[in-house]
Scaffold this motif. Structure first.
Motif, PDB file in Angstrom:
ATOM      1  N   GLY A 145       0.759  -1.229   0.000  1.00 18.00           N
ATOM      2  CA  GLY A 145       0.000   0.000   0.000  1.00 18.00           C
ATOM      3  C   GLY A 145       0.796   1.287   0.000  1.00 18.00           C
ATOM      4  N   GLU A 146       0.043   2.357  -0.191  1.00 16.37           N
ATOM      5  CA  GLU A 146       0.561   3.719  -0.157  1.00 16.37           C
ATOM      6  C   GLU A 146       0.282   4.272   1.234  1.00 16.37           C
ATOM      7  N   LYS A 147       1.332   4.712   1.911  1.00 24.90           N
ATOM      8  CA  LYS A 147       1.212   5.105   3.310  1.00 24.90           C
ATOM      9  C   LYS A 147       1.822   6.477   3.537  1.00 24.90           C
ATOM     10  N   ALA A 148       1.616   7.001   4.734  1.00 26.73           N
ATOM     11  CA  ALA A 148       2.215   8.269   5.140  1.00 26.73           C
ATOM     12  C   ALA A 148       2.922   8.058   6.468  1.00 26.73           C
ATOM     13  N   ALA A 149       4.044   8.770   6.646  1.00 30.22           N
ATOM     14  CA  ALA A 149       4.820   8.655   7.886  1.00 30.22           C
ATOM     15  C   ALA A 149       5.592   9.952   8.115  1.00 30.22           C
TER      16      ALA A 149
END
Length: 178
Positions: A120-124
């Motif tokens: 998946g495409e995630k944010a951090a």
């Protein structure tokens, strides 16, 4: 002229993840050099790397190098660990919509090149994503501590496919020919 900044994760005294006889810092440098070569096939691209050998470069220094370069896009290349499998990408938690759009383009291009689990495409809140002033992505390419993923990370053709996926996504964003 499109300016792409490539950041091979880790390096020098920081090997990154280590497993199955592999060190993340070596794989990320290999992938980054492959990506650089693919992108520089277009005369309208200028590429700079945070490191082109086994040297130490701090996280803030990586971001500052990209900012000083005036990069249009920042790509930090990593290899994952923690017992999973496959590919995932990250952008900064409060990134603008343009960055998320770029992430989707690059992520999908990579997934079209490699037949692996899409994590998946995630944010951090990673320093190199937070401290860069241009759209930025961090990719986690397979799991060094999963035997089947590690084996694929030693395959030249597979590594080239990962680099090609990155290049095709970037080319699509900026209208480049690779």
């Amino acid at each position: 002229m499109v300016r792409i900044f490539i950041d091979p994760g880790h390096g020098g005294n920081d090997p990154g993840a280590v497993a199955n006889g592999l060190e993340e810092k070596n794989i990320t440098l290999d992938l980054s050099l492959r990506l650089q070569a693919l992108l520089e096939a277009d005369a309208n691209v200028e590429v700079q790397l945070s490191r082109n050998d086994d040297s130490d470069v701090g996280l803030s220094a990586r971001a500052q190098l990209a900012n000083d370069f005036g990069a249009d896009y920042f790509v930090s290349i990593h290899v994952n660990a923690g017992g999973g499998t496959g590919f995932e990408s990250f952008i900064y938690t409060s990134a603008p919509t343009e960055t998320a759009t770029y992430q989707t383009t690059v992520h999908q291009a990579i997934m079209q090149e490699i037949d692996v689990t899409d994590r998946g495409e995630k944010a951090a809140n990673f320093a190199v994503l937070r401290e860069t002033i241009m759209p930025a992505i961090l990719t986690e390419n397979m799991f060094i501590d999963t035997a089947s993923d590690a084996e694929r990370l030693t395959d030249d053709a597979f590594l080239q496919s990962i680099a090609l996926g990155h290049a095709r996504g970037i080319a699509e964003i900026f209208g480049l020919t690779i």
